[in-house]
Design a protein around this motif. Structure first.
Motif, PDB file in Angstrom:
ATOM      1  N   PHE B 156       0.882  -1.169   0.000  1.00  0.00           N
ATOM      2  CA  PHE B 156       0.000   0.000   0.000  1.00  0.00           C
ATOM      3  C   PHE B 156       0.924   1.225   0.000  1.00  0.00           C
ATOM      4  O   PHE B 156       1.356   1.697   1.051  1.00  0.00           O
ATOM      5  CB  PHE B 156      -0.923  -0.019   1.221  1.00  0.00           C
ATOM      6  N   ASP B 157       1.188   1.727  -1.210  1.00  0.00           N
ATOM      7  CA  ASP B 157       2.320   2.655  -1.346  1.00  0.00           C
ATOM      8  C   ASP B 157       2.034   4.085  -0.928  1.00  0.00           C
ATOM      9  O   ASP B 157       2.947   4.898  -0.871  1.00  0.00           O
ATOM     10  CB  ASP B 157       2.902   2.596  -2.762  1.00  0.00           C
ATOM     11  N   CYS B 158       0.782   4.419  -0.622  1.00  0.00           N
ATOM     12  CA  CYS B 158       0.510   5.800  -0.194  1.00  0.00           C
ATOM     13  C   CYS B 158       1.322   6.147   1.045  1.00  0.00           C
ATOM     14  O   CYS B 158       1.699   7.297   1.255  1.00  0.00           O
ATOM     15  CB  CYS B 158      -0.974   5.989   0.080  1.00  0.00           C
ATOM     16  N   HIS B 224      -6.435   0.074  -2.156  1.00  0.00           N
ATOM     17  CA  HIS B 224      -5.326   1.038  -2.072  1.00  0.00           C
ATOM     18  C   HIS B 224      -5.852   2.397  -1.609  1.00  0.00           C
ATOM     19  O   HIS B 224      -5.229   3.076  -0.788  1.00  0.00           O
ATOM     20  CB  HIS B 224      -4.641   1.184  -3.432  1.00  0.00           C
ATOM     21  N   ASP B 227      -7.036   2.375   1.920  1.00  0.00           N
ATOM     22  CA  ASP B 227      -5.894   2.444   2.827  1.00  0.00           C
ATOM     23  C   ASP B 227      -5.420   3.887   3.014  1.00  0.00           C
ATOM     24  O   ASP B 227      -5.045   4.284   4.113  1.00  0.00           O
ATOM     25  CB  ASP B 227      -4.734   1.586   2.297  1.00  0.00           C
TER      26      ASP B 227
END
Lengths: 299, 410
Positions: B156-158, B224, B227
């Motif tokens: 979850f790259d945020c 995503h 999140d």
């Protein structure tokens, strides 16, 4: 059934025309081909600071930069054409382009510049390095054809029998032929010739912009680093789109076919009204006299 | 004049965030602390993206890749500087001498098997998100990750995104005041279909269109963005209802190409979420609407839109702004102070790299320096659960409760 897709990449518009019986399948194939072009745009863009080319340009003069096998092989292809063309095609012409204002920014006479002679490729370590701080890769003369090679590979692998892909109308990949025809027919924008392509790539190089009333245009001659006047166009046909692009770029500078140009790559070079067409181009290219039109194409 | 706590926090934190405490953006070609060798399992589109972003880090080398598809494996190897290719993840995991960590980019419903095998092999794992396709399997993966003693980061790259980190500091400093509601979307005109002449292979490739295993748009994309909202607010929804239909791609698929979800939070906030494969307008973004301001997040960019009656702060005078029809957004620029000192503030508008780059950078820091994972298995699990419940709501048409018990893994 025809399915068309398009995208903006590499500073131009790419279009894909796929022929077949299943619209949904063709669209899915086309999307994969579009993604392949976008991928190369991200990797090879001169204007994206995060691209692989920007990475090499940022560090190449300070140290050797490791690149992946695909990029190294592309640079090796560029190096081969640079050598065979006597420097008329140069993938490290970035500094000269900026110096003369050919990349969007105003001309800057103080820009450091050096050509491909300052590029060192190490095939064992897959590294690129510059021996002169003025060297800057600029793959504008080969990238569109290379991206089309990848996209065409995707289309072929999916089993699509007939498709035409082009980038900016100057780089073309033809797969098969429309039903009942000998090939995909393409007329030059100048009206001075037409192509009939089947399982071939082609590239047309003609100066654009800054054209004088006499029809002359200034492009950068990498051999001197200065603009030269060009009064014609070049057409190159072969299996590889990358090679076709690079050679078309070289031939529009030289105005004639160098002796060391590989014989399997066909060429037609026009200077003013005179075409010089290489042997073996009869199927793929036909010169047209000024004002002449092709009745079949017009129909 | 008195200053209440909210005003103090808002003024101080926003001012600090704007002028001096900004995270320095990770521009291209960062070095990580020590050389790292990475294996990539699954080199389809996402795996290739991962390889591309890893390649931007100096000192990082992809040394092994695995994929069951021979053609993808071959082209994947060519995107490395000499990685060894393996026909499957088990074969790759027998050669742990080749790498320090692996990235798992296989279909969602295979993450448990692949990532657990990697954990059992004793390597650090970056696992793409969502974590798994069912709650039971996601829980099993959390338990395995907890017991591993190795780095386990969920993609979850945020949580690694410098612009989102900055925007979150504004959100947390009370700049938006009370959250009213949230809207997020992901629009893209694409088939989500991978072509193949081999029907068996086509089914494998098109797992996202297979109703037996896919989480659909709500799970694969939505999780995503769910999140992101949870990371900002510290809250998870209590229930979700959703609708799905096929609006464009009537190619025999059963999985909706357009979904609309409504996620309800206990404090009354509602998040509306739209995703479609039929239209690309607006792309992907999340907007958090507060009584003082709205924050819009769009991957590489973020903006704050202040209400006319919101208190002003000194730094805003110098802020970069962008017009959106009738609204003016303050551009949130990561590393603004440093860039302003260098006279490069405008160059800081927008991240130079995709969010994945920063997530992998955090993973590399965890692997080489022991930093805490940017998104742990437990954190990744909770947003995966929200995605799974949203996917269930799309399929059933019923409201799905997201009980607090679901959020815990014993």
């Amino acid at each position: 059934m025809i399915v068309r897709l398009a995208l903006d990449a590499m500073g131009t518009r790419f279009e894909l025309v796929l022929h077949g019986g299943d619209e949904f399948f063709l669209r899915a194939v086309g999307e994969q081909a579009v993604e392949a072009i976008r991928d190369e745009h991200r990797r090879l863009s001169l204007f994206d600071p995060a691209s692989h080319i920007s990475r090499v340009n940022a560090s190449g003069a300070a140290r050797s930069v490791t690149v992946d096998r695909d990029l190294f092989d592309l640079l090796a292809t560029a190096a081969a054409v640079w050598e065979q063309s006597g420097g008329a095609f140069d993938a490290a012409v970035g500094g000269f382009m900026r110096r003369w204002g050919h990349r969007g920014a105003p001309a800057d006479a103080g820009t450091l510049a050096a050509g491909f002679g300052a590029v060192r490729l190490d095939p064992d370590r897959l590294t690129v390095a510059f021996t002169d701080a003025g060297a800057a890769l600029d793959l504008g003369g080969i990238a569109k054809g290379y991206a089309l090679d990848r996209a065409a590979g995707v289309v072929r692998a999916a089993g699509v029998g007939a498709a035409l892909l082009h980038g900016g109308t100057s780089s073309i990949a033809a797969i098969g032929a429309p039903p009942g025809t000998e090939g995909w027919r393409v007329r030059l924008k100048s009206g001075r010739g037409e192509l009939c392509l089947r399982d071939r790539s082609a590239s047309i190089s003609a100066p654009s912009g800054r054209v004088t009333e006499a029809g002359a245009a200034h492009i950068i001659d990498p051999r001197t680093g200065a603009p030269v006047e060009v009064r014609g166009e070049s057409v190159v046909v072969g299996e590889s789109g990358a090679l076709a692009d690079a050679w078309a770029t070289a031939l529009v500078v030289t105005g004639d076919r160098p002796d060391r140009m590989p014989p399997e790559i066909g060429s037609a070079v026009r200077v003013n009204d005179d075409w010089a067409v290489s042997p073996g181009m009869e199927q793929a290219f036909r010169a047209l006299a000024p004002g002449e039109t092709d009745r079949e194409l017009d129909r | 004049m008195t200053t209440d706590r909210r005003t103090f926090l808002g003024t101080t934190a926003a001012g600090l965030a704007g002028m001096s405490l900004l995270p320095i953006p990770s521009f291209a070609f960062d070095r990580v602390g020590a050389p790292a060798r990475i294996g990539v399992i699954g080199v389809g589109r996402q795996g290739r993206e991962i390889m591309g972003e890893l390649g931007k880090y100096e000192g990082v080398q992809v040394t092994a890749i695995a994929d069951a598809d021979e053609r993808r494996l071959e082209s994947g190897v060519r995107r490395t500087t000499g990685a060894q290719g393996f026909a499957g993840h088990k074969a790759l995991l027998e050669r742990t001498d080749l790498y320090d960590a692996v990235c798992v980019a296989t279909p969602t419903h295979t993450h448990l098997e692949v990532a657990k095998d990697a954990i059992d092999a004793g390597v650090h794992v970056y696992c793409e998100a969502p974590m798994e396709s069912t709650i039971e399997r996601a829980q099993a993966l959390v338990r395995a990750a907890r017991a591993s003693g190795k780095v386990f980061q969920v993609g979850f790259d945020c949580r690694s995104n410098p612009v989102y980190t900055l925007a979150r500091s504004f959100y947390r400093s009370d700049a938006v005041r009370d959250l009213v509601n949230v809207f997020a979307q992901q629009h893209s005109k694409t088939t989500w279909r991978f072509p193949s002449n081999d029907p068996a292979r086509e089914r494998e490739l098109n797992w996202r269109l297979d109703p037996e295993v896919t989480l659909g748009l709500a799970g694969e994309w939505g999780s995503h963005q769910f999140d992101t909202v949870s990371w900002f607010t510290g809250r998870y929804p209590a229930s979700v209802r959703a609708f799905g239909s096929i609006r464009l791609h009537a190619d025999g698929r059963e999985v909706a190409d357009t979904v609309s979800c409504q996620l309800r939070y206990k404090n009354g906030v509602v998040m509306d979420y739209d995703a479609t494969l039929a239209n690309s307008y607006g792309g992907r973004f999340e907007t958090l609407y507060g009584t003082n301001a709205a924050i819009k997040l769009a991957q590489t960019h973020a903006w704050m839109f202040k209400e006319a009656d919101a208190p002003t702060q000194g730094w805003e005078v110098y802020a970069n702004r962008q017009q959106f029809h009738n609204d003016e957004g303050i551009t949130l620029i990561a590393g603004a102070t440093k860039l302003a000192e260098q006279g490069k503030l405008r160059e800081g508008v927008g991240l130079p790299n995709p969010p994945l780059y920063y997530a992998l950078g955090d993973f590399l820091k965890s692997v080489t320096e022991g930093a805490e994972a940017a998104c742990s298995a437990d954190e990744g699990y909770r947003s995966t659960v929200v995605g799974i419940c949203a996917a269930q709501a799309v399929v059933s048409g019923e409201e799905v409760a997201i009980g607090e018990d679901l959020m815990k893994v014993s």
